[in-house]
Design a protein around this motif. Sequence first.
Motif, PDB file in Angstrom:
ATOM      1  N   ARG A  16       0.824  -1.221   0.000  1.00  0.00           N
ATOM      2  CA  ARG A  16       0.000   0.000   0.000  1.00  0.00           C
ATOM      3  C   ARG A  16       0.854   1.266   0.000  1.00  0.00           C
ATOM      4  NH1 ARG A  16      -0.922   1.821   5.522  1.00  0.00           N
ATOM      5  NH2 ARG A  16       0.101   0.368   6.929  1.00  0.00           N
ATOM      6  N   HIS A  17       2.147   1.137   0.251  1.00  0.00           N
ATOM      7  CA  HIS A  17       3.048   2.297   0.276  1.00  0.00           C
ATOM      8  C   HIS A  17       3.719   2.542  -1.073  1.00  0.00           C
ATOM      9  CE1 HIS A  17       2.588   2.318   4.598  1.00  0.00           C
ATOM     10  NE2 HIS A  17       2.942   1.052   4.645  1.00  0.00           N
ATOM     11  N   ALA A  18       3.477   1.692  -2.033  1.00  0.00           N
ATOM     12  CA  ALA A  18       4.172   1.760  -3.316  1.00  0.00           C
ATOM     13  C   ALA A  18       3.977   3.105  -4.018  1.00  0.00           C
ATOM     14  CB  ALA A  18       3.716   0.616  -4.224  1.00  0.00           C
ATOM     15  N   GLU A  19       2.746   3.582  -4.077  1.00  0.00           N
ATOM     16  CA  GLU A  19       2.498   4.841  -4.785  1.00  0.00           C
ATOM     17  C   GLU A  19       3.179   6.012  -4.087  1.00  0.00           C
ATOM     18  OE1 GLU A  19      -1.619   5.471  -5.697  1.00  0.00           O
ATOM     19  OE2 GLU A  19      -1.738   3.630  -6.885  1.00  0.00           O
ATOM     20  N   ARG A  20       3.207   6.001  -2.763  1.00  0.00           N
ATOM     21  CA  ARG A  20       3.902   7.079  -2.032  1.00  0.00           C
ATOM     22  C   ARG A  20       5.408   7.037  -2.297  1.00  0.00           C
ATOM     23  NH1 ARG A  20       1.452   6.169   3.673  1.00  0.00           N
ATOM     24  NH2 ARG A  20       0.205   4.650   2.613  1.00  0.00           N
ATOM     25  N   PHE A  27       9.832  12.765  -7.099  1.00  0.00           N
ATOM     26  CA  PHE A  27      10.031  14.144  -6.655  1.00  0.00           C
ATOM     27  C   PHE A  27      11.510  14.451  -6.409  1.00  0.00           C
ATOM     28  CE2 PHE A  27      10.376  17.355  -3.316  1.00  0.00           C
ATOM     29  CZ  PHE A  27       9.629  18.382  -3.852  1.00  0.00           C
ATOM     30  N   VAL A  28      12.164  13.627  -5.602  1.00  0.00           N
ATOM     31  CA  VAL A  28      13.550  13.947  -5.230  1.00  0.00           C
ATOM     32  C   VAL A  28      14.535  13.693  -6.369  1.00  0.00           C
ATOM     33  CG1 VAL A  28      13.195  13.669  -2.751  1.00  0.00           C
ATOM     34  CG2 VAL A  28      13.982  11.720  -4.084  1.00  0.00           C
ATOM     35  N   GLU A  29      14.211  12.797  -7.293  1.00  0.00           N
ATOM     36  CA  GLU A  29      15.102  12.543  -8.424  1.00  0.00           C
ATOM     37  C   GLU A  29      15.232  13.767  -9.311  1.00  0.00           C
ATOM     38  OE1 GLU A  29      15.975  11.717 -12.608  1.00  0.00           O
ATOM     39  OE2 GLU A  29      13.963  12.121 -11.864  1.00  0.00           O
ATOM     40  N   SER A  30      14.201  14.575  -9.379  1.00  0.00           N
ATOM     41  CA  SER A  30      14.235  15.752 -10.248  1.00  0.00           C
ATOM     42  C   SER A  30      15.000  16.924  -9.652  1.00  0.00           C
ATOM     43  CB  SER A  30      12.801  16.201 -10.561  1.00  0.00           C
ATOM     44  OG  SER A  30      12.159  15.231 -11.333  1.00  0.00           O
TER      45      SER A  30
END
Length: 193
Positions: A16-20, A27-30
């Motif tokens: 259930r945490h996959a999408e988060r 977000f952080v990769e960018s």
Amino acid sequence: MIRRLYDWTMNLAATRHAERMLALVSFVESSVFPIPPDVILIPMVLSERAKWVRYALICTVFSIAGALLGYGIGMFLYEQVAEPILSFYGYLDRFDQFRAIFNAWGWWFVAIAGLTPFPYKVITIASGAAGLNLPIFIIASIVSRGLRFFIVSGLLYAFGAPIRDFIEKRLGLLFTLFMILLIGGFAAVRFLF
């Protein structure tokens, strides 16, 4: 080790945490993180192919949000944050030369970096530091990141089972190719700028 990492990401993709996690990594990769979200996106789509559009959209939206953070770092915190990051990646000494070229060709830099293994965070920070027109930056980011994530997800959706078998049988080779592309992207940035 590679098999355990693969199994871990496949198991993560079904939680259930996959999408988060996908949103966070996108977000952080960018803006600062060197590992692309494809590492989580691919197992997630392979795990639940019917959600390929949702996963591609999550990657795109959060990647653009992270790109805006990178742009802000470059624009407002260049000396405090961007200089050390650019220095860490070895790009600080060539930045003035890059700035002039970047302002002339910014749309293409952002579009190409968004589609390729090229370190996107370098371009997002450089866009802010060079003062690239913000609407141009946003449009180029949406187009390139959207294309990248929707193409990857769409191909995985269309050819899921055979691709999963291919990946699982050639995991070591694919990991090696991924690392070559990742390191090659950083080397290309160093060479070009």
